[in-house]
Scaffold this motif. Structure first.
Motif, PDB file in Angstrom:
ATOM      1  N   ARG A   1       0.855  -1.184   0.000  1.00  0.00           N
ATOM      2  CA  ARG A   1       0.000   0.000   0.000  1.00  0.00           C
ATOM      3  C   ARG A   1       0.894   1.237   0.000  1.00  0.00           C
ATOM      4  NH1 ARG A   1      -2.092  -3.645   3.751  1.00  0.00           N
ATOM      5  NH2 ARG A   1      -4.184  -4.421   3.303  1.00  0.00           N
ATOM      6  N   PRO A   2       0.312   2.437  -0.060  1.00  0.00           N
ATOM      7  CA  PRO A   2       1.167   3.632  -0.065  1.00  0.00           C
ATOM      8  C   PRO A   2       2.114   3.715   1.120  1.00  0.00           C
ATOM      9  CG  PRO A   2      -1.050   4.218  -0.726  1.00  0.00           C
ATOM     10  CD  PRO A   2      -1.108   2.776  -0.294  1.00  0.00           C
TER      11      PRO A   2
ATOM     12  N   PRO B   1      -7.387   5.836  -2.772  1.00  0.00           N
ATOM     13  CA  PRO B   1      -7.825   4.592  -3.418  1.00  0.00           C
ATOM     14  C   PRO B   1      -8.764   4.889  -4.583  1.00  0.00           C
ATOM     15  CG  PRO B   1      -8.194   4.536  -1.035  1.00  0.00           C
ATOM     16  CD  PRO B   1      -7.906   5.939  -1.395  1.00  0.00           C
TER      17      PRO B   1
ATOM     18  N   ILE C   1      -2.274  10.537  -2.541  1.00  0.00           N
ATOM     19  CA  ILE C   1      -2.673   9.220  -3.034  1.00  0.00           C
ATOM     20  C   ILE C   1      -3.987   8.810  -2.392  1.00  0.00           C
ATOM     21  CG2 ILE C   1      -2.103   6.767  -3.157  1.00  0.00           C
ATOM     22  CD1 ILE C   1       0.757   7.416  -3.363  1.00  0.00           C
TER      23      ILE C   1
ATOM     24  N   TYR D   1      -4.858   2.499  -6.885  1.00  0.00           N
ATOM     25  CA  TYR D   1      -4.803   3.839  -6.326  1.00  0.00           C
ATOM     26  C   TYR D   1      -4.637   4.889  -7.420  1.00  0.00           C
ATOM     27  CZ  TYR D   1      -4.019   1.612  -1.788  1.00  0.00           C
ATOM     28  OH  TYR D   1      -4.156   0.852  -0.660  1.00  0.00           O
TER      29      TYR D   1
ATOM     30  N   THR E   1      -1.000   1.923  -9.485  1.00  0.00           N
ATOM     31  CA  THR E   1      -1.183   3.335  -9.155  1.00  0.00           C
ATOM     32  C   THR E   1      -1.157   4.162 -10.430  1.00  0.00           C
ATOM     33  OG1 THR E   1      -0.038   2.999  -7.047  1.00  0.00           O
ATOM     34  CG2 THR E   1      -0.310   5.273  -7.806  1.00  0.00           C
TER      35      THR E   1
ATOM     36  N   THR F   1     -10.577  -1.092  -1.195  1.00  0.00           N
ATOM     37  CA  THR F   1      -9.238  -1.006  -0.607  1.00  0.00           C
ATOM     38  C   THR F   1      -9.277  -1.433   0.856  1.00  0.00           C
ATOM     39  OG1 THR F   1      -8.504   0.724  -2.124  1.00  0.00           O
ATOM     40  CG2 THR F   1      -7.357   0.568  -0.012  1.00  0.00           C
TER      41      THR F   1
END
Length: 291
Positions: A85-86, A181, A179, A196, A144, A187
């Motif tokens: 994830r980010p 989702p 950022i 994302y 992304t 998510t």
């Protein structure tokens, strides 16, 4: 002062408490097209890594899928596909030697991360090797979409990250990467097919391309080590297509001395010449590249 400015400027993600689920909640939640089902309590449990699409990856080792003893499953944060994830590293497709090198750095205190340091204190060398082999064998597929824009949706914290605030309008992006989702609900459920959107400042991709190819001032070109289009070379990790906020965080950690050791010396010298704007530009460019 610098760290405060950096945290506000990058605007990545912060962890906060998620409302606990009732332990007797037996309602199964589903994702369209998936044969799997999980309760809210399971999704929130640290020792469960929801795997909605098991056909998308090889069979996970025990330590990755379920953890072992006090160790959480690796896929809880890095996901079964290794896309992360980010706020977490995308481990899919990283060179095996690089993953093992980073694990050693966490264990030796040369890379600052209280969570990883604690986790690895409960993981055997054999399980470390199994997890590293698994993640390095995965194909990294970017999830992304990078968009240059001067105006971004206003956001709020939702679960472990940012989400657009419906009806709140837009605001200037400023000196930030935002950022969100593509689908916040999917998510939260842990859907590894729902990606994302990364909003980056106008002109940052072009400026990042220049820094990557030619360097900036006394800083050498990023591609001199990370290869053309930042796809990695040998045991040097690829950056193409990876989360831009995570890239900026790592650059700041190099600059602040949170990543140390002999192998980090080239990066420490590199980031000492870069401003936060430079880092954002490089991260935006890297995230926009195909691996």
């Amino acid at each position: 002062m610098k760290k405060t400015v950096c945290a506000a400027a990058v605007l990545a993600l912060a962890t906060f408490t998620v409302m606990a689920a009732s332990p007797d909640d037996k309602t199964l939640l589903h994702i369209p097209g998936s044969m799997q089902g999980y309760t809210r309590a399971q999704i929130l449990r640290l020792f469960v890594a929801p795997d909605w699409w098991p056909q998308d990856h090889p069979t996970m080792p025990q330590i990755v899928a379920h953890g072992r003893g006090k160790a959480w499953p690796c896929a809880r944060c890095h996901l079964p596909t290794g896309l992360g994830r980010p706020e977490d590293a995308a481990t899919a497709g990283l060179p095996l030697a690089y993953i093992l090198e980073q694990i050693k750095a966490f264990r030796d205190g040369e890379r600052a991360s209280p969570i990883m340091h604690e986790e690895l204190s409960h993981v055997s060398d054999a399980d470390v090797k199994r997890a590293a082999v698994y993640f390095s064998s995965l194909r990294f597929t970017p999830w992304t979409r990078v968009i240059e824009t001067a105006s971004v949706p206003k956001t709020h914290m939702e679960y472990y990250g940012l989400a657009p605030t419906q009806g709140a309008g837009n605001e200037a992006i400023g000196n930030r990467i935002i950022i969100v989702p593509a689908n916040p609900e999917l998510t939260w459920l842990g859907d590894t097919r729902s990606g994302y959107i990364a909003y980056v400042p106008p002109g940052s991709i072009e400026r990042g391309a220049t820094i990557a190819a030619k360097g900036e001032g006394a800083a050498p070109a990023c591609e001199s080590c990370h290869g053309p289009n930042l796809r990695g070379t040998g045991d040097i990790p690829p950056l193409a297509g990876r989360m831009p906020t995570y890239i900026v965080h790592q650059l700041l950690d190099f600059q602040d001395g949170k990543r140390r050791g002999p192998a980090t010396l080239p990066m420490q010298q590199e980031v000492s010449k870069l401003t936060l704007n430079d880092m954002i530009a490089v991260a935006a460019y890297a995230a926009s590249r195909k691996p």
